[in-house]
Design an enzyme around this catalytic site. Structure first.
Site, PDB file in Angstrom:
ATOM      1  N   ARG A 165      12.853  -5.455 -11.540  1.00 25.82           N
ATOM      2  CA  ARG A 165      11.965  -4.377 -12.007  1.00 25.82           C
ATOM      3  C   ARG A 165      11.299  -3.625 -10.862  1.00 25.82           C
ATOM      4  NH1 ARG A 165      14.757  -5.586 -15.795  1.00 25.82           N
ATOM      5  NH2 ARG A 165      14.038  -6.299 -17.828  1.00 25.82           N
ATOM      6  N   SER A 240       9.938  -4.361 -23.519  1.00 25.83           N
ATOM      7  CA  SER A 240       9.274  -5.597 -23.076  1.00 25.83           C
ATOM      8  C   SER A 240       7.914  -5.226 -22.502  1.00 25.83           C
ATOM      9  CB  SER A 240      10.079  -6.279 -21.967  1.00 25.83           C
ATOM     10  OG  SER A 240      11.363  -6.548 -22.440  1.00 25.83           O
ATOM     11  N   GLU A 330       4.664  -4.922 -17.898  1.00 26.85           N
ATOM     12  CA  GLU A 330       5.850  -4.265 -17.316  1.00 26.85           C
ATOM     13  C   GLU A 330       5.747  -2.733 -17.309  1.00 26.85           C
ATOM     14  OE1 GLU A 330      10.065  -5.276 -18.455  1.00 26.85           O
ATOM     15  OE2 GLU A 330      10.185  -3.100 -18.518  1.00 26.85           O
TER      16      GLU A 330
HETATM   17  C1  LIG Z   1      12.846  -0.755 -27.266  1.00 23.82           C
HETATM   18  C2  LIG Z   1      12.953  -0.765 -25.756  1.00 23.82           C
HETATM   19  C3  LIG Z   1      13.827  -1.653 -25.130  1.00 23.82           C
HETATM   20  C4  LIG Z   1      13.941  -1.681 -23.731  1.00 23.82           C
HETATM   21  N1  LIG Z   1      14.819  -2.573 -23.164  1.00 23.82           N
HETATM   22  C5  LIG Z   1      14.927  -2.628 -21.815  1.00 23.82           C
HETATM   23  C6  LIG Z   1      15.842  -3.556 -21.189  1.00 23.82           C
HETATM   24  O1  LIG Z   1      16.549  -4.298 -21.856  1.00 23.82           O
HETATM   25  N2  LIG Z   1      15.887  -3.588 -19.833  1.00 23.82           N
HETATM   26  C7  LIG Z   1      15.123  -2.753 -19.066  1.00 23.82           C
HETATM   27  O2  LIG Z   1      15.227  -2.844 -17.828  1.00 23.82           O
HETATM   28  N3  LIG Z   1      14.271  -1.865 -19.618  1.00 23.82           N
HETATM   29  C8  LIG Z   1      14.153  -1.783 -20.962  1.00 23.82           C
HETATM   30  N4  LIG Z   1      13.274  -0.898 -21.545  1.00 23.82           N
HETATM   31  C9  LIG Z   1      12.473  -0.029 -20.677  1.00 23.82           C
HETATM   32  C10 LIG Z   1      13.057   1.391 -20.487  1.00 23.82           C
HETATM   33  O3  LIG Z   1      14.061   1.640 -21.420  1.00 23.82           O
HETATM   34  C11 LIG Z   1      13.635   1.566 -19.072  1.00 23.82           C
HETATM   35  O4  LIG Z   1      12.662   1.311 -18.106  1.00 23.82           O
HETATM   36  C12 LIG Z   1      14.188   2.994 -18.872  1.00 23.82           C
HETATM   37  O5  LIG Z   1      14.844   3.083 -17.630  1.00 23.82           O
HETATM   38  C13 LIG Z   1      13.092   4.051 -18.934  1.00 23.82           C
HETATM   39  O6  LIG Z   1      13.702   5.310 -18.983  1.00 23.82           O
HETATM   40  P1  LIG Z   1      12.857   6.595 -19.307  1.00 23.82           P
HETATM   41  O7  LIG Z   1      13.716   7.776 -19.111  1.00 23.82           O
HETATM   42  O8  LIG Z   1      12.203   6.478 -20.625  1.00 23.82           O
HETATM   43  O9  LIG Z   1      11.774   6.535 -18.136  1.00 23.82           O
HETATM   44  P2  LIG Z   1      10.219   6.772 -18.220  1.00 23.82           P
HETATM   45  O10 LIG Z   1       9.616   5.723 -19.080  1.00 23.82           O
HETATM   46  O11 LIG Z   1       9.933   8.183 -18.552  1.00 23.82           O
HETATM   47  O12 LIG Z   1       9.809   6.498 -16.708  1.00 23.82           O
HETATM   48  C14 LIG Z   1       9.869   5.187 -16.168  1.00 23.82           C
HETATM   49  C15 LIG Z   1       9.527   5.229 -14.680  1.00 23.82           C
HETATM   50  O13 LIG Z   1      10.520   5.955 -13.981  1.00 23.82           O
HETATM   51  C16 LIG Z   1       9.968   7.094 -13.309  1.00 23.82           C
HETATM   52  N5  LIG Z   1      10.973   8.157 -13.462  1.00 23.82           N
HETATM   53  C17 LIG Z   1      11.603   8.536 -14.597  1.00 23.82           C
HETATM   54  N6  LIG Z   1      12.533   9.464 -14.326  1.00 23.82           N
HETATM   55  C18 LIG Z   1      12.478   9.695 -12.997  1.00 23.82           C
HETATM   56  C19 LIG Z   1      13.180  10.553 -12.095  1.00 23.82           C
HETATM   57  N7  LIG Z   1      14.139  11.392 -12.520  1.00 23.82           N
HETATM   58  N8  LIG Z   1      12.854  10.533 -10.781  1.00 23.82           N
HETATM   59  C20 LIG Z   1      11.892   9.707 -10.328  1.00 23.82           C
HETATM   60  N9  LIG Z   1      11.184   8.877 -11.127  1.00 23.82           N
HETATM   61  C21 LIG Z   1      11.481   8.862 -12.428  1.00 23.82           C
HETATM   62  C22 LIG Z   1       8.653   7.374 -14.013  1.00 23.82           C
HETATM   63  O14 LIG Z   1       7.727   8.021 -13.153  1.00 23.82           O
HETATM   64  C23 LIG Z   1       8.212   5.960 -14.375  1.00 23.82           C
HETATM   65  O15 LIG Z   1       7.640   5.337 -13.248  1.00 23.82           O
HETATM   66  C24 LIG Z   1      13.159  -0.821 -22.938  1.00 23.82           C
HETATM   67  C25 LIG Z   1      12.273   0.094 -23.572  1.00 23.82           C
HETATM   68  C26 LIG Z   1      12.182   0.124 -24.959  1.00 23.82           C
HETATM   69  C27 LIG Z   1      11.223   1.115 -25.621  1.00 23.82           C
END
Ligand SMILES: Cc1cc2nc3c(=O)[nH]c(=O)nc-3n(C[C@H](O)[C@H](O)[C@H](O)COP(=O)(O)OP(=O)(O)OC[C@H]3O[C@@H](n4cnc5c(N)ncnc54)[C@H](O)[C@@H]3O)c2cc1C
Length: 336
Positions: A165, A240, A330
Site C-alpha cells: 500500500r 478495506s 487505509e
Molecule cells: C469496494 C472496494 C474494494 C476495494 N478493493 C481493493 C483491493 O482489493 N485492493 C486494493 O489495493 N484496493 C482496493 N480498493 C481501494 C481502491 O479501489 C484502490 O485504491 C484504487 O486504486 C483507487 O482508485 P481511484 O481511482 O478511486 O483513486 P482515488 O481514490 O481517487 O485516489 C487514491 C489515491 O491515489 C491518488 N491518485 C489518484 N489518481 C492519481 C493520478 N492520476 N496521479 C497521481 N495520484 C493519483 C490520490 O491522490 C489518492 O492519494 C477498494 C475500494 C473499494 C471501494
C-alpha cells in the site's frame, strides 16, 4: 477541461463524506495537464489529485484548493508477441476495463486484480493488490507530470519503491507531487498455478475448477468479490478501511501464542481481528462493519467525518483491548 466551483467532496468519493472543494477540474486530455497546473499556479492554491475517489475520504471542512480529476482515457498496445504483451493506458481509464483488455487477449498478470474499483492512474499509488497479485509484478513505468518542474517524465518501476500500500507517490518528499498521466504494464502468457490465495483456492476447490487461464481466474475473482464486497454504486465505502497489521518475528511469536493468525511475512489479516473482536455486522455512528467482510466499513447513513472519527476510534479500541494490536486506516484523507 471543465472547471467547477464549490463542489461537495462527498459527491466525488465513494465513502460519500466531505465538505466543499473550492474548485474541481476534470482533465480529459493530456494537454489539459499543464493547463490545469497553470490555473493552480495562477490561483496559488493547494491541489489534490483524484481518480474515482474510491480510496479517499473527504473531511467536513472540505478543501480550500483545487481538486484535479483524472479522466484521461485510452489504451494502446506497445508490443505483442506470443509470450508477452506490453500495454499502456491513460490514467483515467477504468482499472477493470484495462485488466479486461489484457485478459481478453489471453495474457496473465492482472487477472486476480479484477473488479477493484478505481482508475488505472491510481493503481501504482498504493500498489493495489488482491488475491496474490499486485501492480508491482507487472508495472514497467508510468508517465507522470511533476508539479514542481512542470515536466512529464517516465518513471520506471524500481524508482517507485513499491511496497504494501505504498510508493514514492504517497510517501516521502514526492508524495502528492506527481500527476500520473499513463501507466504501462508487461503481461505474459504464463498462467497462474495453484495453490492460490486462500479464498480463491477455496472457490477453486468448491467448484472443482481446473481451468486457470486468465479469463477463468478473472471470472472467479469477479464472482468472489461480488459475493462479499459492496459495489460502490450501491453502498458507500472506501473498500478495506484498515490496513493489515505487519509484525516482526518477536511480535509474531507472541501473537501466534495468543491464537492470532500470522501469515507469511508477519501479516495479520485485520478483517480477522475485527471479526474476532465481535464487530462484524455492528453499527457505529452511522457506519456498519460489513457482515460479509469485516474489513469493509459501510457508510449507512452518516453525514460527517466527525462520525467517521468516532466509529474508527471505537473499532480500533475494541481490537486493541482484545488483541493489543493497532489498526491503521487505509484510505487517505483530503487535507491541506
Ligand atoms: C469496494 C472496494 C474494494 C476495494 N478493493 C481493493 C483491493 O482489493 N485492493 C486494493 O489495493 N484496493 C482496493 N480498493 C481501494 C481502491 O479501489 C484502490 O485504491 C484504487 O486504486 C483507487 O482508485 P481511484 O481511482 O478511486 O483513486 P482515488 O481514490 O481517487 O485516489 C487514491 C489515491 O491515489 C491518488 N491518485 C489518484 N489518481 C492519481 C493520478 N492520476 N496521479 C497521481 N495520484 C493519483 C490520490 O491522490 C489518492 O492519494 C477498494 C475500494 C473499494 C471501494
Amino acid at each position: 477541461m471543465n472547471i467547477r466551483e464549490n463542489i461537495p467532496i462527498s459527491t466525488l468519493t465513494t465513502m460519500r463524506l466531505g465538505g466543499n472543494a473550492r474548485y474541481v477540474i476534470e482533465l480529459k486530455n493530456p494537454t489539459d495537464v499543464p493547463t490545469a497546473f497553470s490555473f493552480i499556479f495562477t490561483k496559488n492554491l493547494p491541489f489534490y489529485i483524484l481518480g474515482s475517489g474510491s480510496n479517499v475520504i473527504g473531511r467536513d471542512e472540505g478543501f480550500p484548493g483545487i481538486i484535479l480529476i483524472n479522466n484521461l482515457k485510452g489504451i494502446e498496445i506497445i508490443s505483442q508477441t506470443d509470450k508477452s504483451l506490453i500495454l499502456k493506458g491513460y490514467g483515467g481509464e477504468n482499472f477493470d476495463d484495462f485488466i479486461a483488455y489484457g485478459v481478453n487477449l489471453g495474457y496473465s498478470g492482472m487477472e486476480a486484480l479484477s473488479a477493484i474499483p478505481g482508475t488505472l492512474g491510481a493503481a501504482p499509488i498504493q500498489n493495489v493488490g488482491a488475491y496474490g497479485q499486485e501492480m508491482s509484478q507487472v508495472l514497467t513505468n508510468v508517465e507522470a507530470y511533476d508539479s514542481r518542474t512542470g515536466r512529464i517524465s517516465t518513471i520506471a518501476t524500481p524508482q517507485m519503491h513499491l511496497g504494501y500500500r505504498r510508493s514514492i507517490f504517497n510517501h516521502g518528499v514526492n508524495a502528492g507531487k506527481y500527476f500520473i498521466v499513463s501507466v504501462t504494464v508487461k503481461l505474459t502468457k504464463t498462467h497462474l498455478t495453484p495453490p492460490f490465495y486462500t479464498s480463491l483456492q477455496s472457490y477453486v476447490d468448491t467448484n472443482h475448477v481446473t481451468d486457470f487461464s486468465p479469463k477463468s481466474i478473472r471470472k472467479m475473482v469477479v464472482a468472489i468479490r461480488a459475493a462479499k464486497l459492496p459495489d460502490p454504486a450501491a453502498a458507500a465505502s472506501a473498500g478495506s478501511f484498515f490496513k493489515n497489521v505487519y509484525l516482526n518475528s518477536a511480535e509474531a511469536k507472541k501473537a501466534t501464542a495468543k491464537g492470532i493468525p500470522v501469515w507469511d511475512g508477519g501479516k495479520v489479516p485485520s478483517g480477522w481481528l475485527i471479526e474476532h473482536a465481535g464487530l462484524k455486522g455492528k453499527e457505529f455512528f452511522g457506519f456498519k462493519v460489513s457482515d460479509k467482510a469485516a474489513l469493509i466499513l459501510i457508510n449507512e447513513h452518516a453525514k460527517t467525518y466527525a462520525d467517521l472519527e468516532k466509529a474508527r476510534s471505537a473499532i480500533q479500541k475494541a481490537v486493541f483491548d482484545k488483541f493489543g494490536l493497532n489498526l491503521e486506516q487505509e484510505p487517505v484523507e483530503i487535507s491541506l
